[in-house]
Enzyme design. Structure first.
Site, short mmCIF file in Angstrom:
data_model
loop_
_atom_site.label_atom_id
_atom_site.label_comp_id
_atom_site.label_asym_id
_atom_site.label_seq_id
_atom_site.Cartn_x
_atom_site.Cartn_y
_atom_site.Cartn_z
N CYS A 90 0.84 -1.19 0.00
CA CYS A 90 0.00 0.00 0.00
C CYS A 90 0.88 1.25 0.00
O CYS A 90 1.77 1.38 0.84
CB CYS A 90 -0.89 -0.02 1.24
SG CYS A 90 -1.89 1.47 1.44
N CYS A 109 0.26 3.26 3.48
CA CYS A 109 0.69 2.78 4.81
C CYS A 109 1.77 1.72 4.78
O CYS A 109 2.32 1.38 5.81
CB CYS A 109 -0.51 2.27 5.60
SG CYS A 109 -1.07 0.63 5.06
N CYS A 151 -7.43 -1.08 1.35
CA CYS A 151 -6.39 -1.60 2.23
C CYS A 151 -7.01 -1.80 3.62
O CYS A 151 -7.58 -0.87 4.18
CB CYS A 151 -5.24 -0.61 2.30
SG CYS A 151 -4.02 -1.02 3.56
N CYS A 196 -5.28 0.61 6.45
CA CYS A 196 -5.46 2.06 6.56
C CYS A 196 -6.75 2.56 5.89
O CYS A 196 -7.05 3.75 5.98
CB CYS A 196 -4.24 2.80 6.00
SG CYS A 196 -4.12 2.76 4.21
N CYS A 207 -8.62 -5.34 -9.88
CA CYS A 207 -8.22 -4.29 -10.81
C CYS A 207 -7.75 -3.12 -9.95
O CYS A 207 -8.57 -2.40 -9.37
CB CYS A 207 -9.44 -3.94 -11.65
SG CYS A 207 -9.14 -2.70 -12.89
ZN LIG Z 1 -2.82 0.97 3.49
#
Ligand SMILES: [Zn+2]
Length: 139
Positions: free
Chosen positions: A54, A57, A103, A106, A128
């Protein structure tokens, strides 16, 4: 009854903090659920081996070995690194019924997941994901 129904993520930041941490383009996708234009993302056709994390984060989200050539214009994976790395949210915007992928660490927007499209993958799912939502760390 509690007033606070917002999901609580392990990583919590204020909007001002996210704006400082991310570039305007990253912020628009990760925090405002925007979508990168197709075929321009830096990881669209990448076959480099590694882990995609990510960009907001740093949580590890996808591995290169589940990435496949969907030709849809965005990086596509048939499964997350582990199911608990992502969160699914029903998305009825733009007149479509889609499933948003966030995610789980976060709450940042990653992309959408589609299934039953006939891709020759083990799950027949297509995560995607916007390139700009991730950062690739090579093995
Ligand atoms: Zn994240």
């Amino acid at each position: 009854m509690t007033e606070n129904t917002a999901p609580s993520y392990p990583v919590q930041r204020t909007d001002a903090e996210w704006r400082e941490l991310l570039t305007p383009a990253e912020y628009a996708v990760l925090r405002q659920a925007g979508t990168e234009r197709p075929h321009i993302g830096e990881y669209t056709n990448t076959t480099t081996k590694g882990v995609y994390s990510c960009r907001a984060c740093g949580a590890e989200l996808f591995r290169s070995d589940t990435k496949f050539g969907s030709h849809c214009g965005w990086p596509s994976f048939y499964a997350p690194l582990a199911e608990d790395r992502v969160e699914y949210v029903e998305d009825n915007t733009l007149g479509m019924k889609r499933v948003e992928v966030r995610c789980a660490n976060c709450g940042s927007h990653l992309g959408h997941v589609f299934e039953g499209e006939g891709y020759d993958t083990p799950t027949d799912q297509r995560y995607c994901i916007n390139s700009i939502s991730m950062r690739l760390t090579e093995d």
